[in-house]
Write a protein that holds these residues in place. Sequence first.
Motif, PDB file in Angstrom:
ATOM      1  N   ALA A   1      21.028 -17.584  25.060  1.00  0.00           N
ATOM      2  CA  ALA A   1      20.528 -16.560  24.138  1.00  0.00           C
ATOM      3  C   ALA A   1      19.465 -15.719  24.830  1.00  0.00           C
ATOM      4  CB  ALA A   1      19.950 -17.212  22.881  1.00  0.00           C
ATOM      5  N   ASP A   2      19.424 -14.435  24.465  1.00  0.00           N
ATOM      6  CA  ASP A   2      18.420 -13.550  25.038  1.00  0.00           C
ATOM      7  C   ASP A   2      18.300 -12.295  24.189  1.00  0.00           C
ATOM      8  OD1 ASP A   2      16.468 -12.789  26.797  1.00  0.00           O
ATOM      9  OD2 ASP A   2      17.821 -12.082  28.363  1.00  0.00           O
ATOM     10  N   LEU A   3      17.243 -11.518  24.461  1.00  0.00           N
ATOM     11  CA  LEU A   3      16.978 -10.250  23.790  1.00  0.00           C
ATOM     12  C   LEU A   3      16.998  -9.113  24.792  1.00  0.00           C
ATOM     13  CD1 LEU A   3      13.804 -11.370  21.792  1.00  0.00           C
ATOM     14  CD2 LEU A   3      16.112 -11.243  20.882  1.00  0.00           C
ATOM     15  N   THR A   4      17.355  -7.919  24.326  1.00  0.00           N
ATOM     16  CA  THR A   4      17.228  -6.732  25.147  1.00  0.00           C
ATOM     17  C   THR A   4      16.779  -5.584  24.261  1.00  0.00           C
ATOM     18  OG1 THR A   4      18.302  -5.369  26.850  1.00  0.00           O
ATOM     19  CG2 THR A   4      19.624  -5.918  24.902  1.00  0.00           C
ATOM     20  N   TYR A   5      16.451  -4.454  24.856  1.00  0.00           N
ATOM     21  CA  TYR A   5      15.862  -3.342  24.126  1.00  0.00           C
ATOM     22  C   TYR A   5      16.800  -2.138  24.116  1.00  0.00           C
ATOM     23  CZ  TYR A   5      15.286  -0.844  28.476  1.00  0.00           C
ATOM     24  OH  TYR A   5      15.557  -0.187  29.642  1.00  0.00           O
ATOM     25  N   VAL A   6      16.596  -1.255  23.144  1.00  0.00           N
ATOM     26  CA  VAL A   6      17.354  -0.007  23.034  1.00  0.00           C
ATOM     27  C   VAL A   6      16.378   1.111  22.678  1.00  0.00           C
ATOM     28  CG1 VAL A   6      19.213   1.218  21.859  1.00  0.00           C
ATOM     29  CG2 VAL A   6      19.394  -1.257  22.218  1.00  0.00           C
ATOM     30  N   PRO A   7      16.244   2.134  23.505  1.00  0.00           N
ATOM     31  CA  PRO A   7      15.372   3.265  23.154  1.00  0.00           C
ATOM     32  C   PRO A   7      16.084   4.188  22.163  1.00  0.00           C
ATOM     33  CG  PRO A   7      16.362   3.634  25.307  1.00  0.00           C
ATOM     34  CD  PRO A   7      16.808   2.274  24.866  1.00  0.00           C
ATOM     35  N   THR A   8      15.429   4.531  21.069  1.00  0.00           N
ATOM     36  CA  THR A   8      16.003   5.445  20.088  1.00  0.00           C
ATOM     37  C   THR A   8      14.977   6.521  19.733  1.00  0.00           C
ATOM     38  OG1 THR A   8      15.259   4.418  18.011  1.00  0.00           O
ATOM     39  CG2 THR A   8      17.171   3.430  19.106  1.00  0.00           C
ATOM     40  N   ALA A   9      15.439   7.543  19.010  1.00  0.00           N
ATOM     41  CA  ALA A   9      14.545   8.617  18.580  1.00  0.00           C
ATOM     42  C   ALA A   9      13.488   8.108  17.607  1.00  0.00           C
ATOM     43  CB  ALA A   9      15.356   9.743  17.941  1.00  0.00           C
ATOM     44  N   SER A  10      13.768   6.993  16.945  1.00  0.00           N
ATOM     45  CA  SER A  10      12.842   6.422  15.967  1.00  0.00           C
ATOM     46  C   SER A  10      11.934   5.352  16.560  1.00  0.00           C
ATOM     47  CB  SER A  10      13.629   5.826  14.792  1.00  0.00           C
ATOM     48  OG  SER A  10      14.447   6.803  14.189  1.00  0.00           O
ATOM     49  N   GLY A  11      12.088   5.067  17.848  1.00  0.00           N
ATOM     50  CA  GLY A  11      11.304   4.024  18.494  1.00  0.00           C
ATOM     51  C   GLY A  11      12.200   2.946  19.070  1.00  0.00           C
ATOM     52  N   TRP A  12      11.583   1.906  19.613  1.00  0.00           N
ATOM     53  CA  TRP A  12      12.365   0.840  20.227  1.00  0.00           C
ATOM     54  C   TRP A  12      13.112   0.017  19.190  1.00  0.00           C
ATOM     55  CZ3 TRP A  12      13.138   1.385  25.120  1.00  0.00           C
ATOM     56  CH2 TRP A  12      12.154   1.942  25.942  1.00  0.00           C
ATOM     57  N   VAL A  13      14.353  -0.317  19.529  1.00  0.00           N
ATOM     58  CA  VAL A  13      15.186  -1.219  18.741  1.00  0.00           C
ATOM     59  C   VAL A  13      15.573  -2.371  19.667  1.00  0.00           C
ATOM     60  CG1 VAL A  13      17.447  -1.468  17.633  1.00  0.00           C
ATOM     61  CG2 VAL A  13      16.047   0.546  17.157  1.00  0.00           C
ATOM     62  N   TYR A  14      15.730  -3.574  19.098  1.00  0.00           N
ATOM     63  CA  TYR A  14      15.991  -4.754  19.925  1.00  0.00           C
ATOM     64  C   TYR A  14      17.271  -5.452  19.486  1.00  0.00           C
ATOM     65  CZ  TYR A  14      11.171  -3.789  21.032  1.00  0.00           C
ATOM     66  OH  TYR A  14      10.005  -3.151  21.412  1.00  0.00           O
ATOM     67  N   THR A  15      18.034  -5.929  20.459  1.00  0.00           N
ATOM     68  CA  THR A  15      19.290  -6.621  20.193  1.00  0.00           C
ATOM     69  C   THR A  15      19.214  -8.040  20.735  1.00  0.00           C
ATOM     70  OG1 THR A  15      20.535  -4.551  20.386  1.00  0.00           O
ATOM     71  CG2 THR A  15      21.790  -6.593  20.511  1.00  0.00           C
ATOM     72  N   ALA A  16      19.600  -9.002  19.916  1.00  0.00           N
ATOM     73  CA  ALA A  16      19.645 -10.405  20.307  1.00  0.00           C
ATOM     74  C   ALA A  16      21.098 -10.856  20.387  1.00  0.00           C
ATOM     75  CB  ALA A  16      18.886 -11.265  19.297  1.00  0.00           C
ATOM     76  N   PHE A  17      21.435 -11.578  21.450  1.00  0.00           N
ATOM     77  CA  PHE A  17      22.787 -12.102  21.631  1.00  0.00           C
ATOM     78  C   PHE A  17      22.740 -13.615  21.800  1.00  0.00           C
ATOM     79  CE2 PHE A  17      23.671  -7.790  23.500  1.00  0.00           C
ATOM     80  CZ  PHE A  17      24.642  -7.409  22.580  1.00  0.00           C
ATOM     81  N   VAL A  18      23.813 -14.268  21.337  1.00  0.00           N
ATOM     82  CA  VAL A  18      24.086 -15.669  21.662  1.00  0.00           C
ATOM     83  C   VAL A  18      25.489 -15.707  22.260  1.00  0.00           C
ATOM     84  CG1 VAL A  18      24.295 -18.036  20.830  1.00  0.00           C
ATOM     85  CG2 VAL A  18      22.668 -16.477  19.736  1.00  0.00           C
ATOM     86  N   MET A  19      25.619 -16.266  23.463  1.00  0.00           N
ATOM     87  CA  MET A  19      26.892 -16.260  24.169  1.00  0.00           C
ATOM     88  C   MET A  19      27.314 -17.683  24.535  1.00  0.00           C
ATOM     89  SD  MET A  19      27.905 -14.247  27.703  1.00  0.00           S
ATOM     90  CE  MET A  19      26.808 -15.231  28.751  1.00  0.00           C
ATOM     91  N   ASP A  20      28.611 -17.963  24.383  1.00  0.00           N
ATOM     92  CA  ASP A  20      29.176 -19.247  24.775  1.00  0.00           C
ATOM     93  C   ASP A  20      29.531 -19.191  26.259  1.00  0.00           C
ATOM     94  OD1 ASP A  20      31.102 -21.424  25.259  1.00  0.00           O
ATOM     95  OD2 ASP A  20      31.071 -21.666  23.082  1.00  0.00           O
ATOM     96  N   LEU A  21      29.012 -20.114  27.053  1.00  0.00           N
ATOM     97  CA  LEU A  21      29.216 -20.071  28.488  1.00  0.00           C
ATOM     98  C   LEU A  21      30.634 -20.433  28.918  1.00  0.00           C
ATOM     99  CD1 LEU A  21      25.918 -21.534  30.000  1.00  0.00           C
ATOM    100  CD2 LEU A  21      26.725 -19.173  30.027  1.00  0.00           C
ATOM    101  N   TYR A  22      31.398 -21.094  28.063  1.00  0.00           N
ATOM    102  CA  TYR A  22      32.764 -21.448  28.468  1.00  0.00           C
ATOM    103  C   TYR A  22      33.614 -20.203  28.701  1.00  0.00           C
ATOM    104  CZ  TYR A  22      37.555 -23.056  28.451  1.00  0.00           C
ATOM    105  OH  TYR A  22      38.868 -23.263  28.797  1.00  0.00           O
ATOM    106  N   SER A  23      33.539 -19.261  27.772  1.00  0.00           N
ATOM    107  CA  SER A  23      34.394 -18.072  27.828  1.00  0.00           C
ATOM    108  C   SER A  23      33.600 -16.781  27.965  1.00  0.00           C
ATOM    109  CB  SER A  23      35.233 -17.982  26.556  1.00  0.00           C
ATOM    110  OG  SER A  23      34.379 -17.855  25.418  1.00  0.00           O
ATOM    111  N   ARG A  24      32.268 -16.868  27.931  1.00  0.00           N
ATOM    112  CA  ARG A  24      31.391 -15.690  27.877  1.00  0.00           C
ATOM    113  C   ARG A  24      31.590 -14.903  26.583  1.00  0.00           C
ATOM    114  NH1 ARG A  24      29.916 -18.775  32.015  1.00  0.00           N
ATOM    115  NH2 ARG A  24      28.815 -17.652  33.660  1.00  0.00           N
ATOM    116  N   MET A  25      32.109 -15.539  25.539  1.00  0.00           N
ATOM    117  CA  MET A  25      32.277 -14.867  24.251  1.00  0.00           C
ATOM    118  C   MET A  25      30.933 -14.720  23.548  1.00  0.00           C
ATOM    119  SD  MET A  25      34.588 -15.910  20.916  1.00  0.00           S
ATOM    120  CE  MET A  25      36.143 -15.476  21.683  1.00  0.00           C
ATOM    121  N   ILE A  26      30.705 -13.567  22.933  1.00  0.00           N
ATOM    122  CA  ILE A  26      29.523 -13.361  22.103  1.00  0.00           C
ATOM    123  C   ILE A  26      29.789 -14.001  20.750  1.00  0.00           C
ATOM    124  CG2 ILE A  26      28.029 -11.665  20.985  1.00  0.00           C
ATOM    125  CD1 ILE A  26      28.849  -9.710  23.254  1.00  0.00           C
TER     126      ILE A  26
END
Length: 216
Positions: A46-71
């Motif tokens: 699991a990890d977080l990343t950022y997205v710059p938008t006109a309204s300010g920073w937005v953040y996306t969190a993902f959880v990924m299965d390592l067997y298949s790399r499926m989100i």
Amino acid sequence: MRELGIEGACARRKRPRTTLPAGGEPPADLLERDFDAPAPNRRWVADLTYVPTASGWVYTAFVMDLYSRMIVGWEVADHLRADLALSALEMAIWSRRKSLDGDLVHHSDRGVQYTSICYSERLAEIGAVRSVGSKGDSYDNAAAESLNSLYKKELIDFRGGWHGVTDVILETMEWVAWYNETRLHSFCGNIPPKEYEDAFYKAQESATSFANSQES
């Protein structure tokens, strides 16, 4: 490509900090940079990343299965509170609810979102073992970082012009579906992650059927 007006997607270098330090003694690193898994629902990252938008920073969190790399879980929000990561985890738990068997290792960085009490308690409820990388070392969660990089190159940086959290949510939903079900992934032998997992379960069913036939 130049003649056709086509250009490759490139990652941007500058980014804000998305990991806040957490207090207390975190769990050990149980993966030690081994990002393979013998079957689905054995190792999640699991990890977080950022997205710059006109309204300010937005953040996306993902959880990924390592067997298949499926989100298996994701969430988008305009804050970095613990419930951002927890919502992504809840989606992962719901999407895998029929196949979780208490033999799961959940790996993340040492951010406060992932070492919070509510996040830790939810993992304990499903019998998952917690694992975290060493402080300030992105290589200890390289598989999750790689997913973030793909997300930025293939959607966020490639499209650009984001207005705010709503359009990021909608486009992320479409990208995740495409990533899981259509996009060819080199880790999976150039088939989509979902197809890769389907092949695993079909092989299991065939082996079980064969074993039953031998017994009878």
